[in-house]
Design an enzyme around this catalytic site. Structure first.
Site: not given
Ligand code: DX5
Ligand code: ZN
Length: 215
Positions: A7, A32, A34, A36, A65, A67, A136, A174
């Site tokens: 990620s 990956h 993320d 947000m 991903h 969010m 998750m 994840d």
């Molecule tokens: C959380 C994300 C994850 C996260 C993973 O909201 O979707 O992908 O960043 O990071 P670690 O491995 O540090 O938990």
């Molecule tokens: Zn993620």
């Protein structure tokens, strides 16, 4: 063979180019990303412009991903930016099939995600429309959180369903994954392990990729 999906949220953004290059050189095939929105989750990360920058730096599969409260508004922008798969959350679209169809039309792989407090049984009947199931193992919003262990039984439940039905959906897990728990996550039935902190905090990344691939 299990796959690692680092990620990028865990990377040092002041050296993003080098971080992506180092992932490539370590043998990473999936990154990956993320995304947000500060609404679906209490944090804001980055948008299509950064995804496009990353796409120029690597040939890796870009696993986006979302969010986001209204993910469909941004499907096209992320596809144009270079996404290879797009995952959205079941919570915002509990009738997810039309959104999977939108994504298919845009030419990307489809993914659906559930939070740790959602029963996996709710999402299983929809899996035939999805290439990826993202379970998750932390509440989304931040990297560096602790792995929520009861998710292991959900992984097993999803694995049993997918194998019994003979469908091809990939199980991704994840949040909070590192060397201390990766083996049991794979044993429970995960195909791809998302790792932010553990990958970008590791000084022997090629060895970590090999370790995960051999699980
Ligand atoms: C959380 C994300 C994850 C996260 C993973 O909201 O979707 O992908 O960043 O990071 P670690 O491995 O540090 O938990
Ligand atoms: Zn993620």
């Amino acid at each position: 063979m299990a796959k690692i999906a680092p990620s990028v949220l865990g990377a040092d953004f002041s050296r993003l180019g080098e971080e992506i290059k180092s992932a490539d050189e370590a043998g990473v095939e999936v990154l990956h990303l993320d995304i947000m929105d500060g609404h679906f989750v209490p944090n804001i990360s980055f948008g299509p412009a950064i995804v496009k920058t990353i796409d120029k730096l690597t040939g890796a599969f870009l696993d986006v991903h979302l969010m986001l409260t209204e993910p469909e508004k941004y499907f096209e922008a992320f596809v144009d930016a270079g996404a290879d798969s797009i995952t959205f959350h079941y919570k915002v679209h509990p009738e997810p099939q039309p959104y999977a169809e939108q994504l298919r039309k845009l030419g990307v792989k489809t993914g659906i995600s559930i939070n740790p407090d959602v029963e996996v049984a709710k999402v299983l009947p929809h899996l035939e429309h999805f290439d990826l199931l993202l379970l998750m193992s932390v509440y989304p919003g931040f990297g560096g959180q602790k792995f929520i262990r009861p998710v292991l039984s959900k992984i097993m439940e999803a694995r049993n369903y997918i194998d019994k039905k003979g469908i091809k959906t990939i199980i991704q897990v994840d949040g909070g994954i590192d060397r201390s728990n990766a083996a049991e996550v794979v044993k429970a039935g995960a195909d791809w392990l998302v790792m932010g902190t553990a990958f970008f905090g590791c000084d022997n990344r090629p060895e970590l990729v090999k370790y995960i691939n051999n699980l």
